[in-house]
Scaffold this active site. Structure first.
Site, PDB file in Angstrom:
ATOM      1  N   GLY A 193      55.426  36.017  61.148  1.00 38.93           N
ATOM      2  CA  GLY A 193      54.429  36.771  60.956  1.00 38.93           C
ATOM      3  C   GLY A 193      55.273  37.556  63.146  1.00 38.93           C
ATOM      4  N   CYS A 210      35.893  38.366  83.029  1.00 33.43           N
ATOM      5  CA  CYS A 210      34.978  37.901  83.863  1.00 33.43           C
ATOM      6  C   CYS A 210      35.495  36.160  83.587  1.00 33.43           C
ATOM      7  CB  CYS A 210      33.803  38.040  84.061  1.00 33.43           C
ATOM      8  SG  CYS A 210      33.273  39.787  84.644  1.00 33.43           S
TER       9      CYS A 210
HETATM   10  C1  LIG Z   1      50.462  31.836  61.148  1.00 26.30           C
HETATM   11  C2  LIG Z   1      51.675  31.258  60.090  1.00 26.30           C
HETATM   12  C3  LIG Z   1      52.529  32.121  59.450  1.00 26.30           C
HETATM   13  C4  LIG Z   1      53.365  32.545  60.816  1.00 26.30           C
HETATM   14  O1  LIG Z   1      53.610  32.292  61.355  1.00 26.30           O
HETATM   15  P1  LIG Z   1      54.347  32.921  63.104  1.00 26.30           P
HETATM   16  O2  LIG Z   1      54.205  32.068  64.278  1.00 26.30           O
HETATM   17  O3  LIG Z   1      53.561  34.511  63.340  1.00 26.30           O
HETATM   18  O4  LIG Z   1      55.742  33.243  62.255  1.00 26.30           O
HETATM   19  C5  LIG Z   1      52.858  31.865  58.684  1.00 26.30           C
HETATM   20  N1  LIG Z   1      52.616  31.221  57.806  1.00 26.30           N
HETATM   21  C6  LIG Z   1      51.293  30.046  57.912  1.00 26.30           C
HETATM   22  C7  LIG Z   1      50.712  28.736  56.918  1.00 26.30           C
HETATM   23  C8  LIG Z   1      50.411  30.740  59.410  1.00 26.30           C
HETATM   24  O5  LIG Z   1      49.892  29.941  59.146  1.00 26.30           O
END
Ligand SMILES: *Cc1c(COP(=O)(O)O)cnc(C)c1O
Length: 448
Positions: free
Chosen positions: A307, A375
């Site tokens: 991600g 705040c």
């Molecule tokens: C958050 C998440 C990702 C992605 O994590 P990154 O740190 O953004 O790469 C992938 N798989 C699952 C199940 C997640 O919860």
């Protein structure tokens, strides 16, 4: 966690212009401004107002391609929770990736944006009836089981709808990784997944296999976030292959897919380490082949879910300085956004490297604390960062590596309204998400 020398001198030695954490398209301009995607930041701020988020389309696409090339025989699913809008969904889909979503909302948006449902995986430690109903109705590719109760619920819903969803079981392999306690999900005693150590993962697998209305497609694990070494992933491969072998021994069948989740770390400040994706791919492939050979297993199809590493470095946040306050010990530079558009510093204590853009300054740099307008005393964007000594209200500050977990976690705190997102590429900027207005906010407030 790796210790990094982040003194200005050390950072300057590896990255004299301080642009290593910026999108690759970033260019310094003679005016003292920076251009990203060919668009001067001051121009973008003028046109769209501040706070503003820019997303470099080329950077997003290049990062998708890096994954597609590094993992040619795996399914790469972008974790939408890092940042999602229709255009983002379209870009990653055009680059051949799938999507990882964790709610009916993300799922509906993705499918409406044209993501093929079979390329989508649904996560969630507490899926609502609506999440499951939407997943079945839209025909998502995989549903990741995260609790025992979900198995019967999903089987019942699937049986009623006469579909046979492909599911994965989210396993807690017992591996600690990640930059902060709040983002570690690979060990026991946190809310995600089913533990191998206490047998609940094995139990869930047995229950799924016993459900004629469900198809066990694979095992899943997600170790945590902001991981900068391949090592925990290799340990995860060994544990997960071990579990697959035990499943084969107990049930005579092996789930065909192994999803290693995401968590790939990026640099937020010059000098910080980032996970080397091609190296990760090589090491994981080797480890997977060797572990499977040792266990006498066919190599499962690999799935990964980055991600942050796709969206993060492609984003730039732009703020206008509203106030500069000098106390005895500190200079506080307050900007027109903060924890409502970027809650990460308050949540995890992370720090950024903002810089002055939009004008040239020859004033000597001095350390300041960049704070938001909210705040809360914890609304600190960056402490001890050098900014030109003449920084003043009206100046523009830009923050790199702002594309992930900012706007997706943004709030309506103080009724400031969430910032817009504009895409930049080839010298042009276009609005992707408009600014949240007071009318947007007050339209929900229906009491009298
Ligand atoms: C958050 C998440 C990702 C992605 O994590 P990154 O740190 O953004 O790469 C992938 N798989 C699952 C199940 C997640 O919860």
């Amino acid at each position: 966690m790796t210790t990094v020398d982040l003194t200005p001198a050390a950072a300057a030695a590896v990255d004299p212009a301080g642009l290593s954490v910026w999108p690759a398209s970033t260019l310094p301009l003679p005016t003292g401004d920076l251009a990203v995607g060919g668009v001067p930041l001051a121009e973008a701020a003028e046109r769209f107002g501040t706070p503003l988020y820019l997303l470099d389309e080329t950077e997003v696409r290049t990062r998708c391609r890096t994954y597609a090339h590094a993992f040619p025989d795996a399914d790469v699913r972008y974790a939408a929770k890092a940042f999602l809008c229709r255009t983002m969904a379209r870009w990653v889909t055009e680059e051949g990736l799938g999507l990882d979503v964790c709610s009916a909302g993300e799922l509906e948006l993705a499918v409406a944006a044209g993501v093929p449902p079979e390329r989508i995986v649904l996560h969630g430690n507490a899926k609502s009836p609506q999440d499951l109903e939407t997943a079945l109705r839209l025909g998502v590719g995989r549903i990741v089981i995260d609790s025992p109760a979900e198995i019967a619920r999903l089987a019942a819903a699937a049986g009623a709808g006469r579909v046979r969803p492909k599911v994965m079981v989210r396993v807690v392999p017992g591996i600690a990784a990640g930059a902060h306690e709040k983002i570690r999900t690979g060990t026991g005693d946190q809310k995600f997944g089913l533990s191998v150590a206490d047998g609940s993962a094995q139990h869930a697998v047995a229950r799924v296999l016993a459900q004629p209305d469900l198809e066990l497609a694979g095992l899943h694990c997600h170790l945590g976030s902001q991981i900068t070494s391949a090592k925990p992933y290799l340990a995860a491969v060994r544990r997960m292959v071990g579990l697959m072998a035990r499943i084969r021994d107990a049930h005579g069948t092996v789930p065909p897919e192994l999803d290693l989740g995401g968590g790939h770390g990026i640099a937020y400040r010059p000098g910080e380490p980032a996970l080397d994706v091609p190296a990760l791919a090589r090491k994981v492939r080797t480890e997977l082949i060797e572990s499977c050979a040792a266990a006498g297993l066919t190599v499962p199809r690999l799935v990964i879910e980055p991600g942050r590493a796709i969206a993060g470095p492609a984003g730039v946040a732009l703020y206008r300085v509203l106030a500069v306050k000098r106390t005895e010990a500190h200079t506080f530079v307050a900007v027109d956004g903060g924890m409502s558009d970027n809650p990460r510093p308050a949540l995890y204590g992370v720090r950024y490297a903002p810089r002055l853009v939009g004008r040239r300054s020859d004033a000597a740099p001095a350390p300041v604390t960049v704070v938001g307008r909210h705040c809360e005393a914890g609304d600190v964007l960056a402490a001890g960062v050098p900014l030109p000594g003449d920084v003043r209200p009206g100046d523009l500050l830009a923050v790199p590596a702002a594309g992930a977990y900012h706007l997706s976690m943004a709030s309506a705190y103080n009724l400031v309204g969430r910032p817009p997102v504009a895409a930049v590429a080839d010298g042009a900027a276009r609005l992707l998400v408009r600014r949240e207005t007071l009318d947007d906010l007050s339209s929900r407030d229906v009491g009298r």
